[in-house]
Design a protein around this motif. Structure first.
Motif, PDB file in Angstrom:
ATOM      1  N   ALA A  81       0.826  -1.213   0.000  1.00 47.83           N
ATOM      2  CA  ALA A  81       0.000   0.000   0.000  1.00 47.83           C
ATOM      3  C   ALA A  81       0.854   1.255   0.000  1.00 47.83           C
ATOM      4  O   ALA A  81       0.432   2.299  -0.514  1.00 47.83           O
ATOM      5  N   LEU A  82       2.038   1.179   0.583  1.00 54.55           N
ATOM      6  CA  LEU A  82       2.905   2.356   0.672  1.00 54.55           C
ATOM      7  C   LEU A  82       3.772   2.546  -0.566  1.00 54.55           C
ATOM      8  O   LEU A  82       4.241   3.656  -0.822  1.00 54.55           O
ATOM      9  N   LEU A  83       3.984   1.489  -1.345  1.00 54.23           N
ATOM     10  CA  LEU A  83       4.893   1.585  -2.492  1.00 54.23           C
ATOM     11  C   LEU A  83       4.435   2.585  -3.557  1.00 54.23           C
ATOM     12  O   LEU A  83       5.276   3.281  -4.130  1.00 54.23           O
ATOM     13  N   PRO A  84       3.128   2.677  -3.897  1.00 56.38           N
ATOM     14  CA  PRO A  84       2.733   3.705  -4.866  1.00 56.38           C
ATOM     15  C   PRO A  84       3.076   5.120  -4.409  1.00 56.38           C
ATOM     16  O   PRO A  84       3.207   6.022  -5.235  1.00 56.38           O
TER      17      PRO A  84
ATOM     18  N   PRO B 141      -1.564  10.195   2.147  1.00 58.63           N
ATOM     19  CA  PRO B 141      -2.649   9.871   3.089  1.00 58.63           C
ATOM     20  C   PRO B 141      -3.450   8.633   2.667  1.00 58.63           C
ATOM     21  O   PRO B 141      -3.868   7.845   3.521  1.00 58.63           O
ATOM     22  N   GLN B 142      -3.646   8.447   1.356  1.00 60.58           N
ATOM     23  CA  GLN B 142      -4.386   7.266   0.915  1.00 60.58           C
ATOM     24  C   GLN B 142      -3.583   5.997   1.200  1.00 60.58           C
ATOM     25  O   GLN B 142      -4.137   4.994   1.677  1.00 60.58           O
ATOM     26  N   GLY B 143      -2.280   6.017   0.926  1.00 57.77           N
ATOM     27  CA  GLY B 143      -1.446   4.854   1.221  1.00 57.77           C
ATOM     28  C   GLY B 143      -1.413   4.542   2.705  1.00 57.77           C
ATOM     29  O   GLY B 143      -1.467   3.369   3.108  1.00 57.77           O
ATOM     30  N   LEU B 144      -1.347   5.588   3.545  1.00 58.05           N
ATOM     31  CA  LEU B 144      -1.332   5.388   4.990  1.00 58.05           C
ATOM     32  C   LEU B 144      -2.648   4.783   5.471  1.00 58.05           C
ATOM     33  O   LEU B 144      -2.665   3.852   6.284  1.00 58.05           O
ATOM     34  N   GLY B 145      -3.767   5.303   4.961  1.00 59.53           N
ATOM     35  CA  GLY B 145      -5.068   4.758   5.338  1.00 59.53           C
ATOM     36  C   GLY B 145      -5.221   3.308   4.926  1.00 59.53           C
ATOM     37  O   GLY B 145      -5.743   2.475   5.692  1.00 59.53           O
TER      38      GLY B 145
ATOM     39  N   LEU C 216      -8.588   4.091   3.809  1.00 61.97           N
ATOM     40  CA  LEU C 216      -9.167   3.227   4.833  1.00 61.97           C
ATOM     41  C   LEU C 216     -10.193   2.275   4.238  1.00 61.97           C
ATOM     42  O   LEU C 216     -10.234   1.084   4.562  1.00 61.97           O
ATOM     43  N   GLY C 217     -11.043   2.798   3.368  1.00 61.83           N
ATOM     44  CA  GLY C 217     -12.074   1.967   2.753  1.00 61.83           C
ATOM     45  C   GLY C 217     -11.488   0.878   1.871  1.00 61.83           C
ATOM     46  O   GLY C 217     -11.865  -0.300   1.971  1.00 61.83           O
ATOM     47  N   LEU C 218     -10.541   1.249   1.005  1.00 63.59           N
ATOM     48  CA  LEU C 218      -9.952   0.268   0.097  1.00 63.59           C
ATOM     49  C   LEU C 218      -9.183  -0.803   0.859  1.00 63.59           C
ATOM     50  O   LEU C 218      -9.155  -1.968   0.457  1.00 63.59           O
ATOM     51  N   GLY C 219      -8.559  -0.418   1.960  1.00 62.32           N
ATOM     52  CA  GLY C 219      -7.797  -1.383   2.744  1.00 62.32           C
ATOM     53  C   GLY C 219      -8.656  -2.451   3.400  1.00 62.32           C
ATOM     54  O   GLY C 219      -8.162  -3.529   3.746  1.00 62.32           O
ATOM     55  N   LEU C 220      -9.941  -2.167   3.594  1.00 66.88           N
ATOM     56  CA  LEU C 220     -10.840  -3.147   4.190  1.00 66.88           C
ATOM     57  C   LEU C 220     -11.316  -4.196   3.195  1.00 66.88           C
ATOM     58  O   LEU C 220     -11.993  -5.154   3.573  1.00 66.88           O
ATOM     59  N   VAL C 221     -10.947  -4.027   1.930  1.00 66.10           N
ATOM     60  CA  VAL C 221     -11.545  -4.855   0.888  1.00 66.10           C
ATOM     61  C   VAL C 221     -10.665  -6.025   0.461  1.00 66.10           C
ATOM     62  O   VAL C 221     -11.123  -7.163   0.401  1.00 66.10           O
ATOM     63  N   MET C 222      -9.395  -5.779   0.158  1.00 66.69           N
ATOM     64  CA  MET C 222      -8.615  -6.761  -0.596  1.00 66.69           C
ATOM     65  C   MET C 222      -8.345  -8.047   0.168  1.00 66.69           C
ATOM     66  O   MET C 222      -8.560  -9.152  -0.352  1.00 66.69           O
ATOM     67  N   ALA C 223      -7.839  -7.962   1.394  1.00 69.51           N
ATOM     68  CA  ALA C 223      -7.532  -9.190   2.146  1.00 69.51           C
ATOM     69  C   ALA C 223      -8.785 -10.041   2.384  1.00 69.51           C
ATOM     70  O   ALA C 223      -8.749 -11.267   2.169  1.00 69.51           O
ATOM     71  N   PRO C 224      -9.925  -9.471   2.832  1.00 67.77           N
ATOM     72  CA  PRO C 224     -11.136 -10.290   2.976  1.00 67.77           C
ATOM     73  C   PRO C 224     -11.606 -10.893   1.666  1.00 67.77           C
ATOM     74  O   PRO C 224     -12.144 -12.002   1.636  1.00 67.77           O
ATOM     75  N   LEU C 225     -11.397 -10.162   0.558  1.00 65.45           N
ATOM     76  CA  LEU C 225     -11.824 -10.659  -0.749  1.00 65.45           C
ATOM     77  C   LEU C 225     -11.032 -11.906  -1.134  1.00 65.45           C
ATOM     78  O   LEU C 225     -11.600 -12.912  -1.587  1.00 65.45           O
TER      79      LEU C 225
END
Length: 502
Positions: free
Chosen positions: A150-153, A322-326, A382-391
């Protein structure tokens, strides 16, 4: 090296496996973001037009599209760890040759070699992780791995700018060497070789006959689709023959492959019969939509800050911090909550938050300040981070371990194709919006506002499909069944982990 977990404790061995494998994926992602920053520098260094330099990235993407479908078969034939090690080695050799390139044509050729390895690193690494960790801990380990991703971009443009300014363009490729070597050393030390299934090696493994007909259909079909979508973005629409020709050809080849794969008696290169599993099918549909959302926004957001606010590419990339941190924060939390709450609640919540956080961008104007968009960027992350691992956890929850290589191949194909389509659609809308307006700050902001509305709609659509993901009860039942299967596999003669080098 197969620890038996107790309770919800995450064994340290699993974290070591995840860390070793994430180095390869991180290396490939860092390379992509750094090379994107260097496009203008390469054009000046070699005296080539930007249209020619663009093929440095285009050839890489097309080659990756060709090799991704090979991941599942290659793991069964040669063994997962061996394929991963060979892929990273090919990527490193390509990186060194790219750094030694003497012209744009030579650089493009070496990028193709780089992509032959790069296209397999992520799907094979993801399959190895699923094979060794299992569905119970998949979400938590994926969450830990996703933090650096998430931080690499955000870090990529900064690293690229620093390398270009201080060491020169060749080091944007040489920087891959220490990361890749570290990954090779740690994977050889920490990731076991298994006899049978996804980690198998050689003839003792699941060495299905190579599906040459399937390869002749799916690989060029995917490459044509990706190229056509890229051309649509460059030409401002799908009306150009350079866009609709490859897209139609790609769709035809993929359609024929679908019909062929459902009827063939041999193991198809991409096993579409996995879609009979409801949880897997819904997760893969969400993966395609999330690919469109994620990659489309990755294209749109930096351009907005560059064109509407006059930022450099480096500053625009750093503005997205901020998006990468979230994303890093919520991804870690999602991994711990997936098994308890179920993927459905987390994915729907994350999608709703990401959709709401995209709304301020759909309402931007000439006077919108950068500071006003920092909080929405953080919330969107924050929203995007809640998606990928559960998916991913949902997609793997009901599958046997021997199906994981095919599942990861399918996931990566759909995610990549979804990203190409989403990026192309947003690019077409943006180009037409900018062409219809004078180049004033108000009109530029208006064009981006209209495009962000489409991005918001794309994000919101995933709310519908996310409603069909497994809930907490279904997830617990799937994990219990997986535990029974894992115990049966461990007791059988085919499950004999060894730690010798592949």
């Amino acid at each position: 090296m197969n620890p038996q977990p107790s309770g919800d404790r995450l064994p340290r061995e699993y974290l070591k496996i995840g860390f070793a494998l994430v180095l390869g994926a991180a290396m490939a992602m860092l390379d992509a973001t750094v090379v994107a920053v260097a496009t203008r520098t390469l054009a000046e260094r070699f005296g080539s037009p930007l249209s020619a330099v663009a093929w440095v990235s285009t050839a890489y993407l097309l080659t990756m599209s060709v090799v991704v479908p090979l991941a599942g078969w290659a793991m069964g034939r040669f063994g997962g760890r061996r394929v991963w090690l060979l892929s990273v080695t090919a990527f490193l050799v390509g990186s060194v040759l790219c750094g030694a390139a003497w012209s744009i044509p030579s650089l493009i050729a070496f990028r193709v070699l780089q992509a032959l390895g790069g296209g397999l690193i992520q799907p094979v690494g993801q399959a190895l992780l699923g094979r060794n960790v299992g569905p119970r801990h998949m979400a938590r380990v994926m969450a830990v791995m996703s933090v650096p991703m998430a931080l690499l971009p955000v870090l990529g443009p900064a690293v690229g700018g620093l390398l270009l300014a201080e060491w020169g363009w060749r080091w944007i490729f040489f920087i891959n060497v220490p990361i890749g070597v570290a990954g090779i050393v740690l994977v050889r030390r920490w990731v076991p070789v298994s006899v049978g299934g996804a980690g198998s090696a050689g003839p003792a493994g699941n060495a299905a006959r190579f599906d040459i007909r399937g390869f002749a259909l799916i690989s060029p079909g995917l490459a044509a689709l990706v190229y056509g979508c890229s051309a649509a973005g460059d030409h401002g629409g799908f009306s150009s023959p350079a866009a609709w020709g490859p897209v139609l050809g790609g769709l035809l080849l993929v359609t024929v492959f679908v019909l062929y794969s459902l009827r063939t008696k041999i193991q198809p290169l991409v096993d579409l019969r996995l879609f009979r599993d409801r949880a897997f099918a819904v997760a893969m549909l969400n993966a395609a939509l999330m690919g469109a959302t994620l990659f489309g926004a990755m294209f749109l957001l930096p351009l907005y800050f560059q064109q509407a606010h006059g930022f450099s590419a480096l500053r625009a990339g750093l503005t997205l911090a901020p998006q990468g941190l979230g994303t890093a924060i919520s991804t870690f939390a999602a991994g711990r909550m997936t098994n308890r709450t179920g993927p459905r609640v987390l994915v729907m919540t994350g999608t709703a938050v990401a959709t709401a956080a995209t709304l301020p961008f759909a309402m931007v104007g000439a006077g919108t300040s950068t500071a006003a968009l920092m909080a929405p960027l953080f919330l969107r992350g924050l929203g995007l981070g809640l998606v990928m691992a559960p998916l991913i956890a949902a997609g793997y929850s009901t599958l046997r371990r021997e199906s994981i290589p095919q599942a990861t191949t399918t996931f990566n194909i759909l995610n990549r194709v979804g990203g190409s389509i989403g990026t192309a659609v947003l690019a077409v809308i943006l180009v037409r919006g900018l062409a219809d307006r004078a180049a004033t700050p108000a009109h530029v902001a208006s064009a981006y506002s209209a495009t962000f509305w489409w991005a918001l709609a794309c994000t919101a659509v995933t709310l519908v499909t996310a409603a069909f993901l497994p809930g907490a009860k279904a997830m617990r039942a799937a994990l219990a069944a997986a535990a029974v299967h894992q115990s049966a596999d461990a007791a059988g003669p085919e499950r004999k982990p060894v730690t010798a080098a592949a």
